[in-house]
Design an enzyme around this catalytic site. Structure first.
Site, PDB file in Angstrom:
ATOM      1  N   ASP A 474      41.001  20.170  25.294  1.00 10.37           N
ATOM      2  CA  ASP A 474      41.097  19.359  24.088  1.00 10.37           C
ATOM      3  C   ASP A 474      40.252  18.097  24.325  1.00 10.37           C
ATOM      4  O   ASP A 474      39.870  17.802  25.457  1.00 10.37           O
ATOM      5  CB  ASP A 474      42.574  18.999  23.869  1.00 10.37           C
ATOM      6  CG  ASP A 474      42.795  18.144  22.643  1.00 10.37           C
ATOM      7  OD1 ASP A 474      42.105  18.364  21.637  1.00 10.37           O
ATOM      8  OD2 ASP A 474      43.651  17.247  22.688  1.00 10.37           O
ATOM      9  N   THR A 476      40.703  14.666  22.250  1.00  7.90           N
ATOM     10  CA  THR A 476      41.450  13.430  22.048  1.00  7.90           C
ATOM     11  C   THR A 476      42.652  13.360  22.981  1.00  7.90           C
ATOM     12  O   THR A 476      43.521  14.225  22.934  1.00  7.90           O
ATOM     13  CB  THR A 476      41.930  13.333  20.581  1.00  7.90           C
ATOM     14  OG1 THR A 476      40.819  13.606  19.733  1.00  7.90           O
ATOM     15  CG2 THR A 476      42.486  11.973  20.277  1.00  7.90           C
ATOM     16  N   PHE A 643      34.834  10.224   3.373  1.00  3.61           N
ATOM     17  CA  PHE A 643      33.993  10.920   4.356  1.00  3.61           C
ATOM     18  C   PHE A 643      34.311  12.414   4.328  1.00  3.61           C
ATOM     19  O   PHE A 643      35.467  12.812   4.281  1.00  3.61           O
ATOM     20  CB  PHE A 643      34.265  10.368   5.754  1.00  3.61           C
ATOM     21  CG  PHE A 643      33.427  11.015   6.819  1.00  3.61           C
ATOM     22  CD1 PHE A 643      32.215  10.460   7.203  1.00  3.61           C
ATOM     23  CD2 PHE A 643      33.834  12.195   7.434  1.00  3.61           C
ATOM     24  CE1 PHE A 643      31.435  11.058   8.176  1.00  3.61           C
ATOM     25  CE2 PHE A 643      33.057  12.799   8.412  1.00  3.61           C
ATOM     26  CZ  PHE A 643      31.852  12.225   8.776  1.00  3.61           C
ATOM     27  N   THR A 776      38.298  20.947  19.664  1.00  6.08           N
ATOM     28  CA  THR A 776      38.907  19.735  19.110  1.00  6.08           C
ATOM     29  C   THR A 776      39.060  19.838  17.600  1.00  6.08           C
ATOM     30  O   THR A 776      38.316  20.564  16.944  1.00  6.08           O
ATOM     31  CB  THR A 776      38.065  18.493  19.481  1.00  6.08           C
ATOM     32  OG1 THR A 776      38.600  17.348  18.839  1.00  6.08           O
ATOM     33  CG2 THR A 776      36.613  18.661  19.037  1.00  6.08           C
ATOM     34  N   GLY A 777      40.023  19.123  17.071  1.00  6.96           N
ATOM     35  CA  GLY A 777      40.203  19.051  15.624  1.00  6.96           C
ATOM     36  C   GLY A 777      39.377  17.945  15.005  1.00  6.96           C
ATOM     37  O   GLY A 777      39.405  17.737  13.793  1.00  6.96           O
ATOM     38  N   ARG A 858      36.668  20.690  14.516  1.00  5.96           N
ATOM     39  CA  ARG A 858      37.457  21.033  13.328  1.00  5.96           C
ATOM     40  C   ARG A 858      38.220  22.341  13.537  1.00  5.96           C
ATOM     41  O   ARG A 858      38.267  23.202  12.687  1.00  5.96           O
ATOM     42  CB  ARG A 858      36.563  21.127  12.091  1.00  5.96           C
ATOM     43  CG  ARG A 858      36.096  19.780  11.570  1.00  5.96           C
ATOM     44  CD  ARG A 858      37.254  19.017  10.947  1.00  5.96           C
ATOM     45  NE  ARG A 858      36.901  17.670  10.537  1.00  5.96           N
ATOM     46  CZ  ARG A 858      37.763  16.669  10.494  1.00  5.96           C
ATOM     47  NH1 ARG A 858      39.008  16.840  10.886  1.00  5.96           N
ATOM     48  NH2 ARG A 858      37.409  15.483  10.076  1.00  5.96           N
ATOM     49  N   ASP A 884      46.998  17.852  25.461  1.00  8.12           N
ATOM     50  CA  ASP A 884      48.094  16.874  25.583  1.00  8.12           C
ATOM     51  C   ASP A 884      48.940  16.754  24.317  1.00  8.12           C
ATOM     52  O   ASP A 884      49.874  15.959  24.288  1.00  8.12           O
ATOM     53  CB  ASP A 884      47.517  15.486  25.926  1.00  8.12           C
ATOM     54  CG  ASP A 884      46.736  14.889  24.773  1.00  8.12           C
ATOM     55  OD1 ASP A 884      46.838  13.678  24.558  1.00  8.12           O
ATOM     56  OD2 ASP A 884      46.035  15.641  24.070  1.00  8.12           O
ATOM     57  N   ASN A 887      49.468  20.252  19.007  1.00  2.94           N
ATOM     58  CA  ASN A 887      48.480  21.192  18.460  1.00  2.94           C
ATOM     59  C   ASN A 887      47.808  22.036  19.546  1.00  2.94           C
ATOM     60  O   ASN A 887      47.115  23.001  19.236  1.00  2.94           O
ATOM     61  CB  ASN A 887      47.406  20.427  17.672  1.00  2.94           C
ATOM     62  CG  ASN A 887      46.571  19.550  18.571  1.00  2.94           C
ATOM     63  OD1 ASN A 887      47.098  18.824  19.423  1.00  2.94           O
ATOM     64  ND2 ASN A 887      45.270  19.598  18.427  1.00  2.94           N
ATOM     65  N   ASP A 888      48.005  21.675  20.812  1.00  6.99           N
ATOM     66  CA  ASP A 888      47.392  22.430  21.915  1.00  6.99           C
ATOM     67  C   ASP A 888      48.341  23.472  22.503  1.00  6.99           C
ATOM     68  O   ASP A 888      47.942  24.231  23.383  1.00  6.99           O
ATOM     69  CB  ASP A 888      46.957  21.471  23.039  1.00  6.99           C
ATOM     70  CG  ASP A 888      45.971  20.430  22.554  1.00  6.99           C
ATOM     71  OD1 ASP A 888      45.053  20.798  21.818  1.00  6.99           O
ATOM     72  OD2 ASP A 888      46.141  19.244  22.898  1.00  6.99           O
TER      73      ASP A 888
END
Length: 1157
Positions: A474, A476, A643, A776-777, A858, A884, A887-888
């Site tokens: 991941d 972040t 954005f 990563t998201g 994303r 961490d 979502n992981d």
């Protein structure tokens, strides 16, 4: 990159080329009148590609796009993945087909029993659960693997699905048949019972922990709104249709539609770190109809319902409608993602009321979480295969014995007796030793002072840490701290860094200090004074601005162009309600925190505050800034253009309250802004410089609008937003009409601080042959920037950014473009990845695996898990996932080895992982030292235990052949148990302390790790060597005993067993590479135990049964002939092996011995 992929020459096909040429000619021959027509044409081409899938099936993936235009035969194609249909005969069935068939039957039965309900869209009435058309799942959280009825069968199935354990069970059960009984029952059932007991206790402890954790979550109390008022309700008792009140800092218990909030602006912030892994707060907006109601109780006085789409995986989208029936006319309000409150997120501001639409298994967080599965290490699977080979050898040996007898008498019973007699070829102590070894490795990892706080949660797979090829990480919170620091402001001619920010502060203070002297009203002085300066600038654009005015414009633009909201603690709510009192209270700097969906924006606003221009208030329609002199400037927000990953920019149109000036501010990525701003000669170069430093760059620009220009824009914009067809294209076209010849103000550089020692750790892993993928998201630009700054992608490497695709034809073209690149890192978004995997899964994975690094941005939690599964299926290599956040969890559970980091995003990933660490840098030592040692030690331990069983089986075979192939055991019950435990267990088990190189050396030369992935420490080659050693030593020991002790033949058991024990102790000494004091103690302790037992177990040292009268003659074993003859047999069995080992180390030393010398 693609050199290693098998390629076939492309056959000429006349149908293919016109198909593409027609599309190209239509674009070249017809002049297009406008941009809209061009987009329409490209859309038609795209649809034509999608409408003819048969053509695409025939088209190969070519080296370049030009291949579609040129009729050349030297282009090469990538073969399409086709499923090979193998013939399934008896061989297939015996070699594992039976397991496949049994598995499919079990799956089929499970599906029939579950009969999974189809998910449907629903209508939910506010506060009326009883009106629901269907029965929806309970809202309880359940992470347990078993229940009270399935625990024992479930654990037994997990154990006996392995051939090794099933074999021991069959052999142990055979001892209940009198004609097959050999020795005592306890010699078979005691070890098996010990293994099962340890396993069941371990599983029971884990299950109890899961049960307590689930119970704690399900028992959390919430307030439920009813006609009679608030009533407390447990999280597990919440139903679809309930209206739930969630307080600040409380977890949202189910998926809800946001109806009301205590915040005046009708919006609130939520923390989504456990859902999407991002620590930034998300802004949610309440349904207007319910937010406008005077009181909370009025929610029951209206008749309203929510129509919600069926439950889906996508956490970033939602479609629904809110309808109020009792109003005239009926009120209809469309609902989107900003009106939702997903389960497992946390309310960060105010108190919210929501109506529950999805519960339990249908919530987004549960749909995106895969169920935990039992992980089995590759070493265990390899040993399982070797035991099957040993079983085959055992059966063959038994058949040979019976065949030599001539198949006389009840030969079938004799055959089974021989199978049981040679059952020690596969020792049950193998499982006991390996399980104890795994526990020892786990203890060593947790006690390592160099990686404090590390926890081993799955003790069955420590060897997996030494076999990894792919590491999926991941971003972040794992690679980065998610803490932004403003580093650089570039104005074209002058650049400001962290050490010169005080100059900007003084410029801002001076520009606002000069202005109040001109007007009479102090409140407007700060704004009206800027007007003359602006008018002179706009009237004469060629006049060079002063540095001060340029800094002032840049800082003001940064302070206005964002989506940041200041948040204040509401501890002063009891004060007077006057505007001034509220303003004085709210605007205190110590009480203010900034929140936004992007940490970059928060850091930019914090920076403007540090240089003197402070954002003090914001709602949906206005925002206020405070100048260094304390004046408040108010702005009306006229439009916001958020954005998006496609536009790569955001804009805002504001009207200054005091002057009425309308300004359009915009900031975005340099690739998007370069064509929008006026011509300049420095932007591209400076963006490159900042990117090389690992800074995230944003280009800031502005455009002054007259009232007429704005009104014209607003009319066109409103019309575009109301159109039913191609709304997105039309809205974008209207906004683009404004984005022309904008004035470039500045370039900003922000650094996302990396975790400690990320760069050296990633370099260490790369040198060890581990390929690193970042999932990563986050946005594409951010992910690319971190990949560069963390040196995941080296400075010399190119980066191929996969273009956004939505159809098969586009995927085809883009994959061709990607194939031409060599040794470049790949950056791809989740949407494009999904399209590629749908049509070209095999080709895409084949190409991506050739890349030195891959970045997927994303990504949803489910996509992360899919990528892990894909790598496992296509490469057959071992994967490790590290993260961490909540979502992981799916990714961590899908990988062969999951590592969780305890970080800012909570402990969810850490608890779900197999190993938990506190910092990313600890992964280096965890893999290079502990992973490597665990694998090498277990490989040595497993093979030595098998050698210990094979040597005694060889002696049994020799003994039986001498005694006319009788199925009589050589050694009686307790000797066999003692041989596997007291006499040899401690020295053999001390192999878990062995190491070939010191930890410091393993970290200094990570290339040593690369050898392990080839699996050479435990292979059929090494296994065959141990088989030959066992046959040689077993034959020497038994024949030596028979040859040298012809006159004392009754003592053959004592002679051969003594020589066997000494041989085993010497073999342990031969195998050890680095001595530990405990190894020496174990050797002498075992020898002492054996010598002591000679006095007490003399009846076991005769031939056959005790009734034969063969007892141990103490006077005989203390004679010199006995001692020298035993020594001679032992010397012949061991000395050649010592000589071979010495010669091998001298002439062909392994890599580790070169380093240690």
């Amino acid at each position: 990159m693609a050199d290693s992929i098998p390629l076939n020459p492309l056959r000429k096909n006349s149908r293919r080329i016109p198909y593409y040429n027609s599309a190209r000619l239509s674009r070249e021959d017809k002049p297009l009148d406008s941009d809209m027509e061009m987009k329409e044409t490209s859309r038609i081409i795209r649809y034509s590609l999608e409408d003819e899938p048969s053509n695409l099936d025939e088209m190969p993936l070519m080296m370049s796009e030009e291949g579609f235009e040129n009729d050349e035969s030297d282009y090469q194609t990538l073969p399409r993945a086709r499923v090979s249909h193998r013939q399934r005969g008896l061989g297939w069935f015996l070699l594992g087909g039976w397991k496949v068939l049994c598995g499919s039957c079990c799956d089929c039965l499970a599906r029939v029993c579950r009969r999974r309900k189809e998910l449907k869209a629903r209508t939910v009435w506010l506060g009326c659960p009883e009106k629901c058309e269907e029965k929806y799942p309970k809202n309880g959280i359940k992470n347990q693997k078993y229940n009270i009825f399935t625990f024992v069968p479930g654990v037994l199935y997990q154990q006996f699905k392995f051939f090794l354990n099933l074999y021991f069970l069959v052999v142990a059960c055979s001892q209940f048949v009198p004609s097959l009984k050999i020795g005592y029952l306890y010699t078979y059932w005691a070890p098996l019972g010990f293994v099962l007991t340890v396993t069941m206790v371990r599983e029971a402890v884990d299950e109890m922990r899961r049960y307590r954790r689930d119970k704690e979550m399900n028992s959390q109390l919430y307030s439920k709104l009813t006609v009679r008022g608030k009533i407390p309700v447990k999280s597990s008792d919440i139903q679809v249709g309930d209206m739930i009140i969630v307080e600040k800092n409380q977890r949202i218990p189910a998926d809800m539609i946001f109806l009301r909030t205590s915040e005046k602006n009708g919006s609130c912030f939520i923390r989504t770190d456990q859902l999407d892994g991002e620590t930034d707060w998300k802004l949610k907006v309440a349904v207007c109809c319910t937010q406008r109601l005077p009181a909370v109780g009025d929610l029951f006085s209206i008749s309203a319902y929510v129509y919600a789409q069926k439950p889906q995986l996508d956490i970033h989208s939602f479609e629904g409608n809110f309808t109020r029936e009792d109003a005239e006319p009926q009120i209809h309000e469309s609902l989107s993602i900003e009106n939702t409150l997903w389960a497992s997120t946390v309310v960060a501001s105010g108190t919210v009321i929501g109506v529950v639409i999805y519960t339990g298994k249908e919530t987004r967080s549960v749909l995106n979480t895969s169920s935990a599965k039992n992980k089995v290490g590759l070493l265990d699977l390899e040993l399982n295969r070797l035991t099957k080979a040993l079983f085959l050898a055992q059966v063959v040996l038994s058949v040979v014995m019976v065949a030599v007898q001539g198949f006389v008498g009840p030969w079938f019973r004799n055959l089974f007796r021989f199978v049981v007699l040679f059952s020690y070829i596969i020792p049950i102590s193998l499982r006991v030793n390996l399980d104890m070894g795994k526990s020892a490795y786990g203890w060593m990892i947790m006690k390592d002072e160099n990686i404090p706080g590390t926890v081993v949660r799955t003790s069955t797979i420590p060897e997996e840490l030494g076999r990894l090829v792919y590491l999926l990480t991941d971003k972040t919170g794992t690679l980065t701290q998610n803490e932004m620091v403003f580093k650089r402001l570039h104005l074209g001619t002058v650049s400001y860094g962290t050490d010169t920010m005080d100059e900007i502060q003084s410029h801002i203070a001076q520009s606002y200090a000069q202005l109040p002297s001109q007007p009479s009203q102090p409140s407007n002085g700060s704004t009206s004074g800027t007007t003359p300066a602006r008018k002179t600038q706009s009237s004469g654009p060629k006049v060079r601005k002063s540095v001060r005015s340029r800094i002032h414009e840049a800082v003001k633009a940064i302070a206005l162009c964002h989506n940041v909201t200041p948040v204040y603690e509401s501890h002063a709510a009891g004060n007077g309600e006057t505007e001034s009192a509220e303003a004085d209270q709210d605007f205190s700097d110590d009480n203010r925190a900034y929140q936004a969906s992007s940490p970059d924006e928060v850091e930019l606003v914090r920076w403007t505050q540090s240089v003197g221009l402070t954002l003090v208030n914001r709602d949906l329609a206005s925002l206020q800034l405070r100048t260094p002199s304390g004046q408040i400037i108010s702005f009306h927000i006229l439009q916001i253009f958020p954005f998006t990953s496609e536009s790569k920019r955001m804009g805002i149109i504001v009207r200054e309250e005091s002057t009425g000036d309308i300004t359009f501010y915009m900031k975005g990525a340099d690739v998007a802004m370069a064509s929008i701003v006026q011509y300049n000669d420095w932007l591209e170069e400076e963006c490159g410089n900042m990117a090389r430093e690992g800074l995230r760059t944003l280009v800031v620009a502005k455009k002054s609008l007259s009232e007429e220009q704005y009104q014209d824009f607003e009319n066109r914009y409103s019309q575009a937003k109301l159109s039913l067809h191609d709304r997105g294209l039309k809205v974008a076209a209207v906004v683009e009409s404004l984005e022309r010849e904008m004035e470039l103000l500045c370039l900003t550089g922000v650094e996302d601080q990396l975790q400690a020692d990320v760069r050296p750790t990633l370099e260490l892993l790369r040198n060890a042959g581990i390929k690193i993928w970042m999932l990563t998201g986050d946005k594409l630009e951010t992910a690319t920037c971190i990949a560069k700054s963390s040196h995941l992608v080296s400075r010399t490497q190119d980066i191929h950014v996969f273009k956004p695709i939505s159809s098969r034809g586009e995927a085809h073209l883009e994959l061709n473009a990607f194939r031409r690149k060599h040794d470049c890192a790949l950056v791809i978004s989740g949407d494009s990845l999904e399209v590629c995997l749908r049509y070209y899964e095999h080709e895409f994975v084949e190409l991506a695996c050739q890349c030195p690094a891959v970045v997927c941005c994303r990504c949803s939690p489910t996509q992360k898990a899919q990528i892990v599964t894909l790598l496992k299926q296509h490469t057959a290599n071992r994967t490790c996932a590290i993260g961490d956040g909540g979502n992981d969890v799916s990714m961590i559970q899908a990988a062969d080895c999951g590592i969780g980091i305890e970080g800012k995003e909570g402990k969810q990933a850490s608890l779900a992982a197999d190993f938990s660490i506190t910092q990313f840098k600890h992964i280096g030592r965890l893999l290079m030292v502990h992973g490597r040692n665990s694998y090498k030690r277990s490989a040595a331990l497993g093979q030595f235990v098998m050698h210990r069983g094979m040597i005694i089986s060889t002696m049994q075979a020799v003994f039986s052949s001498v005694f006319y192939f009788a199925s009589v055991p050589l050694y009686q019950g307790f000797l066999m148990v003692g041989y596997a435990t007291m006499y040899t267990m401690f020295p053999v088990f001390s192999l878990v302390l062995d190491q070939d190189v010191k930890p410091e050396m393993a970290l200094l030369y990570p290339e040593l790790y690369k050898d392990l992935t080839k699996g050479r420490s435990l292979s059929f080659k090494t296994f065959l060597i141990w088989v030959l050693i066992s046959i040689y030593q077993g034959g020497i020991l038994m024949y030596g005993a028979l040859v040298l002790f012809e006159s004392e033949f009754v003592h053959v058991v004592a002679i051969s067993f003594t020589a066997l024990i000494i041989t085993e102790l010497l073999m342990v000494a031969l195998t050890i590479r680095t001595w530990h004091w405990l190894m020496v103690v174990a050797e002498f302790f075992s020898l002492g135990c054996y010598l002591a037992s000679l006095a007490f177990l003399n009846e076991y040292f005769g031939i056959g049964r005790v009734s034969l009268g063969a007892f141990l003659d103490l006077s005989f074993i203390t004679t010199w002939p006995f001692l020298w003859k035993v020594s001679a047999i032992t010397l012949v069995s061991c000395l050649p092996l010592y000589i071979i080992k010495y010669l091998k180390r001298k002439f062909s030393p392994p890599s580790y011995s070169k380093l240690s010398s």
